[in-house]
Design a protein around this motif. Structure first.
Motif, mmCIF file in Angstrom:
data_model
loop_
_atom_site.group_PDB
_atom_site.id
_atom_site.type_symbol
_atom_site.label_atom_id
_atom_site.label_comp_id
_atom_site.label_asym_id
_atom_site.label_seq_id
_atom_site.Cartn_x
_atom_site.Cartn_y
_atom_site.Cartn_z
ATOM 1 N N ALA A 34 3.195 -0.020 7.103
ATOM 2 C CA ALA A 34 2.705 -1.348 6.714
ATOM 3 C C ALA A 34 2.936 -1.589 5.229
ATOM 4 C CB ALA A 34 1.217 -1.463 7.058
ATOM 5 N N ALA A 35 2.769 -0.542 4.414
ATOM 6 C CA ALA A 35 3.004 -0.674 2.972
ATOM 7 C C ALA A 35 4.474 -0.989 2.694
ATOM 8 C CB ALA A 35 2.595 0.617 2.259
ATOM 9 N N ILE A 36 5.380 -0.372 3.447
ATOM 10 C CA ILE A 36 6.813 -0.640 3.268
ATOM 11 C C ILE A 36 7.124 -2.093 3.623
ATOM 12 C CG2 ILE A 36 9.083 -0.182 4.283
ATOM 13 C CD1 ILE A 36 8.494 2.716 4.236
ATOM 14 N N ARG A 37 6.559 -2.558 4.747
ATOM 15 C CA ARG A 37 6.789 -3.961 5.136
ATOM 16 C C ARG A 37 6.298 -4.906 4.042
ATOM 17 N NH1 ARG A 37 4.455 -2.583 10.329
ATOM 18 N NH2 ARG A 37 6.073 -2.123 11.868
ATOM 19 N N LEU A 38 5.123 -4.607 3.478
ATOM 20 C CA LEU A 38 4.571 -5.448 2.415
ATOM 21 C C LEU A 38 5.484 -5.454 1.193
ATOM 22 C CD1 LEU A 38 2.322 -7.182 1.224
ATOM 23 C CD2 LEU A 38 1.136 -5.070 0.574
ATOM 24 N N MET A 39 5.976 -4.269 0.802
ATOM 25 C CA MET A 39 6.886 -4.198 -0.345
ATOM 26 C C MET A 39 8.183 -4.942 -0.066
ATOM 27 S SD MET A 39 6.352 -0.397 -2.005
ATOM 28 C CE MET A 39 6.192 0.524 -0.473
ATOM 29 N N GLY A 40 8.616 -4.941 1.193
ATOM 30 C CA GLY A 40 9.801 -5.702 1.557
ATOM 31 C C GLY A 40 9.586 -7.192 1.373
ATOM 32 N N ARG A 41 8.387 -7.677 1.744
ATOM 33 C CA ARG A 41 8.081 -9.103 1.553
ATOM 34 C C ARG A 41 8.020 -9.449 0.065
ATOM 35 N NH1 ARG A 41 4.550 -8.220 6.096
ATOM 36 N NH2 ARG A 41 2.710 -8.029 4.745
ATOM 37 N N VAL A 42 7.465 -8.535 -0.735
ATOM 38 C CA VAL A 42 7.419 -8.768 -2.186
ATOM 39 C C VAL A 42 8.838 -8.823 -2.751
ATOM 40 C CG1 VAL A 42 6.737 -7.781 -4.406
ATOM 41 C CG2 VAL A 42 5.142 -7.726 -2.474
ATOM 42 N N ALA A 43 9.702 -7.908 -2.285
ATOM 43 C CA ALA A 43 11.095 -7.898 -2.751
ATOM 44 C C ALA A 43 11.786 -9.210 -2.407
ATOM 45 C CB ALA A 43 11.841 -6.717 -2.133
ATOM 46 N N ALA A 44 11.501 -9.740 -1.216
ATOM 47 C CA ALA A 44 12.115 -11.009 -0.805
ATOM 48 C C ALA A 44 11.659 -12.152 -1.702
ATOM 49 C CB ALA A 44 11.773 -11.297 0.654
#
Length: 204
Positions: free
Chosen positions: A4-14
């Motif tokens: 879940a943390a990786i998915r969140l960081m992916g959204r931040v990167a986007a």
């Protein structure tokens, strides 16, 4: 949890307009992230990884010249725009894969990825994993071919230490937070501190 943390960081990167890629060491983990496996990302088959990338007695890794030439001749267009590479279940990552990832990133950063002022534009690597996790099951011939690969954990390898990873610990277990007793048993198993009462509880 870590995924879940990786998915969140992916959204931040986007949101920051950063190009990112989700990868994982296993197929199921990659599927959960809607990404691909590390082996697929690198473009090196498991058989080539076993035979063409080796670890020496002084704990360094070497690439077979034929494989290096093949990788060098490839045009990895996604490297030219990639800003962040995520790896889930990194505790199961083969150090040879990490070696190749570092080599590929350094090669492409040096070849043309430039920021204003001429300095190389780096690729940020984000690994997530539980290093108390049991290692993958391997066949005897795999161990005999490269025993050092399986005796020492990834975070003690030369390639890991050379990358100077910054560690962030996730202290709360979300998956089993409704069963604190089971969480404590899992923690002891991961540290190799299993007691008799754990066996009794798990077998009940």
């Amino acid at each position: 949890g870590k995924t879940a943390a990786i998915r969140l960081m992916g959204r931040v990167a986007a949101v920051l307009n950063l190009m990112y890629e989700f990868t994982a060491t296993t197929g199921p983990s990659a599927f959960m992230l809607q990404g691909r496996t590390v082996a697929s990302f690198i473009g090196v088959s498991p058989s080539d990884m076993q035979t063409r990338v080796t670890i020496t007695d002084d704990n360094t890794l070497t690439i077979d010249p034929l494989l290096m030439a093949r990788l060098s001749s490839k045009e990895f267009s996604f490297f030219e725009k990639l800003n962040v590479l995520f790896i889930d279940d990194a505790s199961l990552l083969d150090r040879r894969q990490l070696f190749l990832l570092r080599w590929l990133c350094e090669r492409h950063c040096a070849s043309g990825r430039r920021r204003r002022g001429g300095a190389p534009l780096p690729i940020q690597l984000v690994c997530a994993g539980d290093f108390r996790q049991l290692p993958e099951i391997i066949k005897p011939h795999q161990y005999l071919a490269s025993p050092r690969l399986f005796r020492e954990p990834l975070f003690r390898s030369q390639v890991w230490e050379s990358m100077r990873m910054e560690v962030c610990c996730l202290a709360e277990n979300f998956r089993h937070r409704g069963d604190p007793e089971f969480m404590e048993i899992l923690a002891r198993i991961g540290l190799g501190l299993v007691v008799e009462s754990d066996f009794l509880q798990l077998s009940s």
